[in-house]
Motif scaffolding. Structure first.
Motif, PDB file in Angstrom:
ATOM      1  N   GLU A  60       0.815  -1.268   0.048  1.00  0.00           N
ATOM      2  CA  GLU A  60      -0.059  -0.125  -0.040  1.00  0.00           C
ATOM      3  C   GLU A  60       0.774   1.283   0.172  1.00  0.00           C
ATOM      4  O   GLU A  60       1.704   1.266   0.761  1.00  0.00           O
ATOM      5  CB  GLU A  60      -0.958   0.088   1.447  1.00  0.00           C
ATOM      6  CG  GLU A  60      -2.055   1.401   1.152  1.00  0.00           C
ATOM      7  CD  GLU A  60      -2.938   1.521   2.176  1.00  0.00           C
ATOM      8  OE1 GLU A  60      -2.968   0.515   3.066  1.00  0.00           O
ATOM      9  OE2 GLU A  60      -3.451   2.552   2.300  1.00  0.00           O
ATOM     10  N   GLY A  62       1.245   5.255   0.472  1.00  0.00           N
ATOM     11  CA  GLY A  62       0.821   6.422   1.227  1.00  0.00           C
ATOM     12  C   GLY A  62      -0.375   5.939   2.056  1.00  0.00           C
ATOM     13  O   GLY A  62      -1.529   6.610   2.034  1.00  0.00           O
ATOM     14  N   VAL A  87       5.683   8.356   3.597  1.00  0.00           N
ATOM     15  CA  VAL A  87       6.724   9.283   4.077  1.00  0.00           C
ATOM     16  C   VAL A  87       6.884   9.937   5.213  1.00  0.00           C
ATOM     17  O   VAL A  87       7.561  10.599   5.644  1.00  0.00           O
ATOM     18  CB  VAL A  87       6.870  10.313   2.776  1.00  0.00           C
ATOM     19  CG1 VAL A  87       5.605  11.373   2.961  1.00  0.00           C
ATOM     20  CG2 VAL A  87       8.199  11.019   2.638  1.00  0.00           C
ATOM     21  N   SER A  88       5.694   9.766   5.926  1.00  0.00           N
ATOM     22  CA  SER A  88       5.465  10.517   7.274  1.00  0.00           C
ATOM     23  C   SER A  88       5.407   9.417   8.446  1.00  0.00           C
ATOM     24  O   SER A  88       4.764   8.504   8.583  1.00  0.00           O
ATOM     25  CB  SER A  88       3.954  11.103   7.093  1.00  0.00           C
ATOM     26  OG  SER A  88       3.361  11.339   8.558  1.00  0.00           O
ATOM     27  N   ARG A 113       8.393   9.767  -4.342  1.00  0.00           N
ATOM     28  CA  ARG A 113       8.929  10.719  -5.563  1.00  0.00           C
ATOM     29  C   ARG A 113      10.511  10.703  -5.634  1.00  0.00           C
ATOM     30  O   ARG A 113      11.166  11.161  -6.538  1.00  0.00           O
ATOM     31  CB  ARG A 113       8.553  12.297  -4.852  1.00  0.00           C
ATOM     32  CG  ARG A 113       7.224  12.728  -4.970  1.00  0.00           C
ATOM     33  CD  ARG A 113       6.940  14.049  -4.139  1.00  0.00           C
ATOM     34  NE  ARG A 113       8.160  15.027  -4.300  1.00  0.00           N
ATOM     35  CZ  ARG A 113       7.721  16.185  -5.087  1.00  0.00           C
ATOM     36  NH1 ARG A 113       6.760  16.477  -5.797  1.00  0.00           N
ATOM     37  NH2 ARG A 113       9.071  17.270  -5.145  1.00  0.00           N
ATOM     38  N   GLN A 132      -6.150   7.971  -1.990  1.00  0.00           N
ATOM     39  CA  GLN A 132      -5.926   9.493  -1.680  1.00  0.00           C
ATOM     40  C   GLN A 132      -4.348   9.889  -1.608  1.00  0.00           C
ATOM     41  O   GLN A 132      -4.006  10.594  -0.619  1.00  0.00           O
ATOM     42  CB  GLN A 132      -6.688   9.867  -0.579  1.00  0.00           C
ATOM     43  CG  GLN A 132      -8.007  10.442  -0.992  1.00  0.00           C
ATOM     44  CD  GLN A 132      -8.720  11.069   0.043  1.00  0.00           C
ATOM     45  OE1 GLN A 132      -9.561  10.503   0.608  1.00  0.00           O
ATOM     46  NE2 GLN A 132      -8.371  12.524   0.517  1.00  0.00           N
TER      47      GLN A 132
END
Ligand SMILES: C[S@@+](CC[C@H](N)C(=O)[O-])C[C@H]1O[C@@H](n2cnc3c(N)ncnc32)[C@H](O)[C@@H]1O
Length: 226
Positions: A60, A62, A87-88, A113, A132
């Protein structure tokens, strides 16, 4: 040779910082209230992943607070692996709290990215899902490259289920960041996907389904359009 003006288009700045713990939690608290269709999208994704063969691996992208992962892992005990890539760190922390108890769940901090992100997740996947998050490449000109990378991470016949925002108006920001369903289909076909279709749309979201070509197709995996 003429150049495409999109190639030089600047990235669209983020309106919120989802790497900030307070903003990440605020996003998570509001997400399903803002877009109630998200609940139905998750149900469709779960139904599709439930049909994967035993010991299948899912990625999955994001994954955020882990809402989708929670549904999938609760309903698909046959999966061997479910990698949550984000990324968070605050988002990953929320998802660890939600699904860390499942043996199949693994967590990967990374940036889709970046050039080498696909090499940071091990092996091929039977399915890649994303909700999303694709627009977080921050400009639709970057999406074809992302889709090629996802395509190459799938086993032959592997499934890609992608739900993302569609433009809510014709502002420069909205049309640079979000893709219409038709643009999504074109980008997916351009990346080499087959059986490309829109499964569901509404709430400024579109859920698309497609496959990497080849391989043995699981019977009855086509989702009825909603
Ligand atoms: C709008 S949230 C969606 C979260 C989750 N998929 C959901 O629908 O509940 C977008 C997610 O993508 C993550 N994200 C943003 N840019 C990213 C990037 N470049 N690489 C990986 N993840 C990214 C954010 O941290 C956030 O968790």
């Amino acid at each position: 040779m003429p150049t495409d003006p999109l190639d030089a288009a600047p990235d669209v700045p983020c309106s919120e910082d989802l790497r900030d713990p307070v903003q990440a939690k605020a996003w998570a608290d509001a997400a399903d209230r803002r877009r109630p269709l998200r609940v139905r999208v998750r149900a469709v994704v779960v139904a599709q992943l439930a049909r994967l063969p035993r010991a299948a691996r899912v990625l999955e992208l994001g994954s955020g607070p882990g809402f989708l992962a929670e549904r999938v892992l609760a309903h698909c005990p046959h999966l061997a692996g479910y990698t949550l890539f984000d990324v968070s760190e605050p988002m990953l922390q929320m998802s660890r709290a939600r699904v860390g108890r499942y043996a199949a769940a693994t967590f990967a901090l990374g940036d889709f990215r970046s050039e080498g992100w696909a090499g940071s997740v091990q092996g091929l996947f039977d399915a890649v899902v994303s909700m999303q998050a694709v627009h977080e490449v921050r400009h639709k000109r970057r999406v074809p490259r992302l889709y090629s990378q996802i395509h190459d991470l799938l086993t032959p016949g592997g499934l890609f289920l992608m739900c993302d925002r569609t433009p809510e108006d014709d502002s420069a920001r909205s049309t640079a960041l979000f893709m219409t369903a038709a643009e999504q289909l074109q980008a997916l076909r351009g990346a080499g996907f087959v059986d490309v279709r829109v499964v569901m749309s509404g709430d400024a979201l579109a859920l698309c389904e497609c496959r990497r070509s080849g391989g043995r197709r699981t019977r009855g995996t086509s989702t009825p359009a909603a």
